[in-house]
Scaffold this motif. Sequence first.
Motif, short mmCIF file in Angstrom:
data_model
loop_
_atom_site.label_atom_id
_atom_site.label_comp_id
_atom_site.label_asym_id
_atom_site.label_seq_id
_atom_site.Cartn_x
_atom_site.Cartn_y
_atom_site.Cartn_z
N ALA A 1 -4.06 5.53 0.29
CA ALA A 1 -3.60 5.43 1.68
C ALA A 1 -3.20 6.81 2.16
N LEU A 2 -3.36 7.04 3.46
CA LEU A 2 -3.00 8.32 4.08
C LEU A 2 -2.08 8.04 5.25
N ASP A 3 -0.92 8.70 5.28
CA ASP A 3 0.03 8.59 6.39
C ASP A 3 0.00 9.89 7.17
N ILE A 4 -0.55 9.83 8.38
CA ILE A 4 -0.68 11.00 9.26
C ILE A 4 0.61 11.17 10.06
N GLY A 5 1.15 12.39 10.04
CA GLY A 5 2.41 12.66 10.74
C GLY A 5 3.56 11.96 10.03
N CYS A 6 3.64 12.15 8.73
CA CYS A 6 4.55 11.36 7.88
C CYS A 6 6.03 11.63 8.13
N GLY A 7 6.37 12.75 8.76
CA GLY A 7 7.78 13.04 9.00
C GLY A 7 8.58 13.01 7.72
N ASP A 8 9.67 12.22 7.70
CA ASP A 8 10.53 12.16 6.51
C ASP A 8 9.95 11.29 5.40
N GLY A 9 8.77 10.70 5.63
CA GLY A 9 8.07 9.99 4.58
C GLY A 9 8.40 8.52 4.44
#
Length: 190
Positions: free
Chosen positions: A42-50
Amino acid sequence: MTTTAATYWEPLWSRGRRYRQLDDYENRLVADHLGPGGGRPALDIGCGDGSLARRLAELGYRTTGIDCSPSAISLASALNAGAAFEPVWRCIDVTADDLRVLPELAYVVVTCRLVYRWINDKAAFLDRVRHLLAPGGTFWVVTEVAGRRSPTDPVQGLGITPAQAEILTAGWSVVRTADLDVLRCYALRP
């Protein structure tokens, strides 16, 4: 990383700015629409603090979180809690950087939470996402929708317009939505 995106976001993250956290309802929506990971990427784009990337890891996805802000990536990596599939963090601008540096060629889930509204060239961004998405995968987008805040709210203009929502949903064979107060969640499949 493009200097425009990093120039805007880096000072906010480095000064301690935090954004809307996942709540129980949104966590259930993620689980219901994406299902168990089973070790798939999986890929989280713009993950920020996760927070979303860590939620995906809890569901069993091998997750990569990317953000254009080095401070956001530092914060996300500092919050790792020892999950079975600990997320991998990369400082990457999805709109401009070479995505071949990502650890996977394709992802069964690509997420984009509170980011889509800020993308300038939405069509080009969606093309990049489609190239990253594995056949049969899901693109999960959470974004504010225009007109859901009161006219006197100082951030009333943050939502995407109907035309921007149409760009987002065009060309997908499956479009499912769920509302979350001022936000709308989209589960998009090719």
